[in-house]
Design an enzyme around this catalytic site. Structure first.
Site, PDB file in Angstrom:
ATOM      1  N   ASP A  60       0.623  -1.196  -0.164  1.00  0.00           N
ATOM      2  CA  ASP A  60      -0.576  -0.051   0.069  1.00  0.00           C
ATOM      3  C   ASP A  60       0.742   1.320   0.524  1.00  0.00           C
ATOM      4  OD1 ASP A  60      -2.339   1.163  -0.451  1.00  0.00           O
ATOM      5  OD2 ASP A  60      -2.603   1.302   1.579  1.00  0.00           O
ATOM      6  N   GLU A 101      -0.230  10.671   5.599  1.00  0.00           N
ATOM      7  CA  GLU A 101      -0.022   8.899   5.340  1.00  0.00           C
ATOM      8  C   GLU A 101       1.340   8.986   4.548  1.00  0.00           C
ATOM      9  OE1 GLU A 101      -3.076   7.074   2.233  1.00  0.00           O
ATOM     10  OE2 GLU A 101      -3.847   8.631   3.607  1.00  0.00           O
ATOM     11  N   GLU A 153     -11.181   6.082  -2.331  1.00  0.00           N
ATOM     12  CA  GLU A 153     -11.274   6.491  -0.606  1.00  0.00           C
ATOM     13  C   GLU A 153     -12.642   6.193   0.304  1.00  0.00           C
ATOM     14  OE1 GLU A 153      -8.504   7.830  -0.303  1.00  0.00           O
ATOM     15  OE2 GLU A 153      -8.068   9.814  -0.346  1.00  0.00           O
ATOM     16  N   GLU A 220     -10.298  -3.539  -5.581  1.00  0.00           N
ATOM     17  CA  GLU A 220      -9.786  -2.879  -4.166  1.00  0.00           C
ATOM     18  C   GLU A 220      -9.618  -4.882  -3.991  1.00  0.00           C
ATOM     19  OE1 GLU A 220      -8.983  -0.888  -2.524  1.00  0.00           O
ATOM     20  OE2 GLU A 220      -8.825   0.782  -3.891  1.00  0.00           O
TER      21      GLU A 220
END
Length: 231
Positions: A60, A101, A153, A220
């Protein structure tokens, strides 16, 4: 996108229902496959394999670094195609949080002894990053790009918010991870993105955007699968 998903993209919608709500109702099974994936459920019930979590962490980090230019390109599309200042504020707010992040991933990687410089992007990640890069093309219009941004998101927000719901047994070490994307502030940001999508698609054909929404959901699911070793 697989053939089953393609066949579910249809033209007719009830104009009284927001476009995104129509999609979520129509594709609920596919969407739940992303937001209630076994990897997410394992975090919620405390059975998560930490080797899977560390794999997700490294992959990620790579994804987020590819996500930054996509978000920037979406902002550029907005500036070229619209003068909506509220949209700009929402997207800029999201962009501002990405530096934090990236730093969070670095700190977590150090905590779990994951060498980010040694992480090799796996196939699902490579495909997802290439998909993001394709969305930066000038041929992709703002309503479609903002749809993809919302979908990306929203999957994380709903996944980790589910982890935080009552009755969870999240390992203490992963509480911060769940709160990062499952918190109310991030939920409000995703709601703002969703409102933008619904407004934009009142004036544009939603068909192309719906295809992109489904592709995001599929990516995803593949990303979660990769995290648990199903590659």
């Amino acid at each position: 996108m697989d053939e089953t998903a393609k066949k579910t993209v249809t033209g007719g919608t009830d104009s009284s229902i927001p476009v995104t709500e129509t999609w979520l109702r129509k594709h609920r099974l596919l969407y739940n496959g992303a937001t209630r994936h076994p990897f997410i459920l394992s975090i919620r019930d405390g059975s998560v394999d930490f080797s899977s979590f560390k794999r997700w962490l490294g992959q990620d980090y790579i994804f987020v670094r590819s996500f930054v230019p996509f978000v920037a390109s979406t902002l550029v599309k907005l500036c070229k195609e619209s003068s909506n200042e509220s949209d700009m504020e929402v997207i800029l707010g999201g962009m501002a949080s990405l530096n934090d992040e990236i730093n969070w991933f670095k700190k977590q990687a150090s905590k779990y002894h994951v060498s980010l410089t040694s992480v090799v992007p796996q196939n699902a990640n490579v495909k997802y990053c290439r998909f993001l890069e394709s969305l930066t093309s000038s041929e992709i219009e703002y309503p479609v790009a903002i749809t993809a941004l919302w979908a990306i998101e929203a999957v994380y927000q709903e996944s980790f918010a589910h982890c935080l719901e009552e009755g969870n047994r999240i390992p203490q070490e992963l509480q911060e991870t769940c709160e990062r994307w499952g918190n109310e502030g991030f939920g409000a940001y995703c709601k703002s993105l969703r409102d933008i999508v619904d407004r934009c698609l009142q004036k544009a054909s939603p068909a192309e955007a719906e295809v992109l929404f489904l592709r995001v959901v599929e990516h995803e699911v593949e990303f979660w699968n990769m995290s648990v070793g199903d590659v």
